[in-house]
Design a protein around this motif. Structure first.
Motif, PDB file in Angstrom:
ATOM      1  N   MET A 196     -17.025  29.228 -28.288  1.00  0.00           N
ATOM      2  CA  MET A 196     -16.420  28.247 -29.183  1.00  0.00           C
ATOM      3  C   MET A 196     -17.289  26.991 -29.283  1.00  0.00           C
ATOM      4  SD  MET A 196     -12.800  26.237 -28.656  1.00  0.00           S
ATOM      5  CE  MET A 196     -13.509  25.313 -27.259  1.00  0.00           C
ATOM      6  N   VAL A 197     -17.714  26.482 -28.148  1.00  0.00           N
ATOM      7  CA  VAL A 197     -18.566  25.287 -28.128  1.00  0.00           C
ATOM      8  C   VAL A 197     -19.903  25.568 -28.811  1.00  0.00           C
ATOM      9  CG1 VAL A 197     -19.827  23.686 -26.641  1.00  0.00           C
ATOM     10  CG2 VAL A 197     -17.483  24.354 -26.052  1.00  0.00           C
ATOM     11  N   ALA A 198     -20.484  26.736 -28.522  1.00  0.00           N
ATOM     12  CA  ALA A 198     -21.772  27.105 -29.117  1.00  0.00           C
ATOM     13  C   ALA A 198     -21.669  27.190 -30.638  1.00  0.00           C
ATOM     14  CB  ALA A 198     -22.248  28.438 -28.548  1.00  0.00           C
ATOM     15  N   ILE A 199     -20.600  27.809 -31.139  1.00  0.00           N
ATOM     16  CA  ILE A 199     -20.418  27.943 -32.583  1.00  0.00           C
ATOM     17  C   ILE A 199     -20.239  26.575 -33.238  1.00  0.00           C
ATOM     18  CG2 ILE A 199     -18.844  28.780 -34.366  1.00  0.00           C
ATOM     19  CD1 ILE A 199     -18.369  31.256 -32.678  1.00  0.00           C
ATOM     20  N   GLY A 200     -19.497  25.696 -32.575  1.00  0.00           N
ATOM     21  CA  GLY A 200     -19.325  24.342 -33.100  1.00  0.00           C
ATOM     22  C   GLY A 200     -20.662  23.638 -33.269  1.00  0.00           C
ATOM     23  N   LEU A 201     -21.548  23.798 -32.291  1.00  0.00           N
ATOM     24  CA  LEU A 201     -22.885  23.200 -32.379  1.00  0.00           C
ATOM     25  C   LEU A 201     -23.704  23.842 -33.492  1.00  0.00           C
ATOM     26  CD1 LEU A 201     -23.722  22.954 -28.559  1.00  0.00           C
ATOM     27  CD2 LEU A 201     -23.162  21.065 -30.101  1.00  0.00           C
ATOM     28  N   CYS A 202     -23.547  25.152 -33.634  1.00  0.00           N
ATOM     29  CA  CYS A 202     -24.259  25.871 -34.703  1.00  0.00           C
ATOM     30  C   CYS A 202     -23.851  25.350 -36.075  1.00  0.00           C
ATOM     31  CB  CYS A 202     -23.968  27.366 -34.629  1.00  0.00           C
ATOM     32  SG  CYS A 202     -24.736  28.228 -33.245  1.00  0.00           S
ATOM     33  N   TYR A 203     -22.561  25.225 -36.303  1.00  0.00           N
ATOM     34  CA  TYR A 203     -22.063  24.751 -37.591  1.00  0.00           C
ATOM     35  C   TYR A 203     -22.550  23.332 -37.881  1.00  0.00           C
ATOM     36  CZ  TYR A 203     -18.796  28.714 -37.827  1.00  0.00           C
ATOM     37  OH  TYR A 203     -18.242  29.976 -37.899  1.00  0.00           O
ATOM     38  N   ARG A 204     -22.468  22.482 -36.881  1.00  0.00           N
ATOM     39  CA  ARG A 204     -22.871  21.087 -37.086  1.00  0.00           C
ATOM     40  C   ARG A 204     -24.354  20.985 -37.412  1.00  0.00           C
ATOM     41  NH1 ARG A 204     -21.931  16.930 -32.237  1.00  0.00           N
ATOM     42  NH2 ARG A 204     -23.627  18.167 -31.355  1.00  0.00           N
ATOM     43  N   ASN A 205     -25.168  21.721 -36.668  1.00  0.00           N
ATOM     44  CA  ASN A 205     -26.607  21.699 -36.914  1.00  0.00           C
ATOM     45  C   ASN A 205     -26.940  22.285 -38.289  1.00  0.00           C
ATOM     46  OD1 ASN A 205     -29.500  21.498 -35.513  1.00  0.00           O
ATOM     47  ND2 ASN A 205     -29.427  23.412 -36.645  1.00  0.00           N
ATOM     48  N   MET A 206     -26.249  23.363 -38.653  1.00  0.00           N
ATOM     49  CA  MET A 206     -26.518  24.018 -39.927  1.00  0.00           C
ATOM     50  C   MET A 206     -26.180  23.107 -41.097  1.00  0.00           C
ATOM     51  SD  MET A 206     -25.281  27.801 -41.161  1.00  0.00           S
ATOM     52  CE  MET A 206     -26.412  28.584 -40.013  1.00  0.00           C
ATOM     53  N   LYS A 207     -25.026  22.471 -41.037  1.00  0.00           N
ATOM     54  CA  LYS A 207     -24.613  21.590 -42.123  1.00  0.00           C
ATOM     55  C   LYS A 207     -25.559  20.402 -42.259  1.00  0.00           C
ATOM     56  CE  LYS A 207     -20.445  19.606 -44.127  1.00  0.00           C
ATOM     57  NZ  LYS A 207     -20.966  18.295 -44.523  1.00  0.00           N
ATOM     58  N   GLN A 208     -25.948  19.817 -41.137  1.00  0.00           N
ATOM     59  CA  GLN A 208     -26.859  18.684 -41.169  1.00  0.00           C
ATOM     60  C   GLN A 208     -28.235  19.088 -41.694  1.00  0.00           C
ATOM     61  OE1 GLN A 208     -25.909  15.426 -40.354  1.00  0.00           O
ATOM     62  NE2 GLN A 208     -27.847  15.041 -41.404  1.00  0.00           N
ATOM     63  N   SER A 209     -28.701  20.254 -41.281  1.00  0.00           N
ATOM     64  CA  SER A 209     -30.024  20.718 -41.698  1.00  0.00           C
ATOM     65  C   SER A 209     -30.060  21.036 -43.190  1.00  0.00           C
ATOM     66  CB  SER A 209     -30.427  21.967 -40.895  1.00  0.00           C
ATOM     67  OG  SER A 209     -30.567  21.661 -39.529  1.00  0.00           O
ATOM     68  N   PHE A 210     -29.000  21.669 -43.704  1.00  0.00           N
ATOM     69  CA  PHE A 210     -28.952  21.953 -45.138  1.00  0.00           C
ATOM     70  C   PHE A 210     -28.905  20.660 -45.948  1.00  0.00           C
ATOM     71  CE2 PHE A 210     -27.787  26.431 -44.295  1.00  0.00           C
ATOM     72  CZ  PHE A 210     -28.527  27.044 -45.292  1.00  0.00           C
ATOM     73  N   THR A 211     -28.235  19.659 -45.397  1.00  0.00           N
ATOM     74  CA  THR A 211     -28.173  18.363 -46.081  1.00  0.00           C
ATOM     75  C   THR A 211     -29.530  17.679 -46.088  1.00  0.00           C
ATOM     76  OG1 THR A 211     -25.853  18.071 -45.443  1.00  0.00           O
ATOM     77  CG2 THR A 211     -27.060  16.102 -46.088  1.00  0.00           C
ATOM     78  N   ASP A 212     -30.193  17.672 -44.943  1.00  0.00           N
ATOM     79  CA  ASP A 212     -31.478  16.973 -44.819  1.00  0.00           C
ATOM     80  C   ASP A 212     -32.610  17.688 -45.557  1.00  0.00           C
ATOM     81  OD1 ASP A 212     -30.168  15.143 -43.249  1.00  0.00           O
ATOM     82  OD2 ASP A 212     -30.850  16.010 -41.339  1.00  0.00           O
ATOM     83  N   ARG A 213     -32.520  19.018 -45.648  1.00  0.00           N
ATOM     84  CA  ARG A 213     -33.639  19.784 -46.211  1.00  0.00           C
ATOM     85  C   ARG A 213     -33.325  20.430 -47.554  1.00  0.00           C
ATOM     86  NH1 ARG A 213     -35.612  23.264 -40.903  1.00  0.00           N
ATOM     87  NH2 ARG A 213     -35.335  21.612 -39.355  1.00  0.00           N
ATOM     88  N   HIS A 214     -32.328  19.920 -48.236  1.00  0.00           N
ATOM     89  CA  HIS A 214     -31.940  20.568 -49.482  1.00  0.00           C
ATOM     90  C   HIS A 214     -33.074  20.609 -50.504  1.00  0.00           C
ATOM     91  CE1 HIS A 214     -31.220  16.317 -50.513  1.00  0.00           C
ATOM     92  NE2 HIS A 214     -31.376  16.689 -51.772  1.00  0.00           N
ATOM     93  N   GLN A 215     -33.934  19.586 -50.515  1.00  0.00           N
ATOM     94  CA  GLN A 215     -35.044  19.578 -51.463  1.00  0.00           C
ATOM     95  C   GLN A 215     -36.057  20.675 -51.119  1.00  0.00           C
ATOM     96  OE1 GLN A 215     -35.160  17.730 -54.270  1.00  0.00           O
ATOM     97  NE2 GLN A 215     -36.969  18.949 -54.783  1.00  0.00           N
ATOM     98  N   GLN A 216     -36.324  20.851 -49.827  1.00  0.00           N
ATOM     99  CA  GLN A 216     -37.246  21.920 -49.417  1.00  0.00           C
ATOM    100  C   GLN A 216     -36.695  23.295 -49.787  1.00  0.00           C
ATOM    101  OE1 GLN A 216     -38.186  21.546 -45.245  1.00  0.00           O
ATOM    102  NE2 GLN A 216     -38.441  19.330 -45.382  1.00  0.00           N
TER     103      GLN A 216
END
Length: 257
Positions: free
Chosen positions: A135-155
């Protein structure tokens, strides 16, 4: 066996430790007094209820009751992991699949190898440990994924414009998200025995078990948590990344913030 006991009176005196946390929070104006009190009250109520239920389940020693408890733990862990998806569609369903598979595979391996027995006093605690860590691992995965898609959307847009499919365009983010989910478990492994004496090992030693035997159990738990978090992180990330795209294989702008 150990003579350690916790009576109602000693437990009440132990509340002094909570008061210390409240004093520090009030002194430093952290505005967490209410959260601490609510958290402690909830923990007492929840653990008390679970304690009596576990006592009944263990005494009954019924396969179906054990499986029912397993299902409750997995669904609850999935629900909490899904909430950490922060707007990702189908986050609960993905979490449920990831936690179910990770828990079943890990528990199945432990039972098959003879490390544990299929009895409630072993299955239920191990299910809780495995599901909570995934559960904790998945929460970290989701948070990292959402942030990364936001930061790298232009790429990502550039990769898509050059003909990459959504999997290729998202590959780096998927890998980093899986790694972020696994990293806390990996970091904790590095300090086992040097900094941390984990709960399983400490509990067995307090209960009077030979420390050498307790270490063997802890090593087994380490293997268990490493496998389960890797399975859960892998499944959840490879399911969730597709939700950041629409049917036309374009980025869903409403998920990026």
């Amino acid at each position: 066996m150990s003579n350690l006991t916790v009576s109602n009176s000693t437990l009440a005196l132990g509340f002094i430790l909570v008061i210390i946390a409240l004093v520090i929070g009030y002194w430093q104006k952290l505005q967490i007094d209410k959260d601490i009190i609510i958290g402690v009250v909830r923990a007492i109520i929840q653990l008390t209820i679970v304690g009596y239920i576990l006592k009944f389940v263990i005494k009954a020693n019924d396969v179906w009751l054990t499986m029912a408890f397993f299902v409750v733990i997995v669904i609850n862990a999935s629900w909490n992991a899904g909430k950490r998806g922060n707007g990702i569609p189908k986050a609960f369903q993905f979490s449920l699949l990831a936690i179910s598979v990770g828990t079943i595979v890990t528990l199945g391996t432990l039972v098959w190898t003879g490390s544990i027995q299929f009895i409630p006093e072993q299955i239920v605690p191990f299910t809780g440990m495995i599901a909570s860590n995934i559960m904790v691992a998945i929460g970290l995965c989701y948070r990292n994924m959402k942030q990364s898609f936001t930061d790298r959307h232009q790429q990502i847009l550039e990769k898509l414009a050059l003909g990459a499919d959504i999997k290729l365009a998202s590959e780096d983010i998927i890998r980093e998200s899986i790694k972020s989910g696994m990293q806390p478990t990996i970091d904790s492994i590095k300090t086992l025995g040097l900094v941390a004496l984990p709960g399983m090992m400490s509990g067995l030693i307090i209960a009077g078990v030979d420390p050498v035997k307790a270490i063997k159990y802890q090593i087994m738990v380490t293997f268990m948590l490493l496998a389960s978090t890797s399975i859960g992180s892998f499944i959840s990330c490879y399911l969730a990344y597709k939700q950041f795209y629409n049917e036309q294989k374009q980025l869903n702008s409403h998920l990026l913030s």
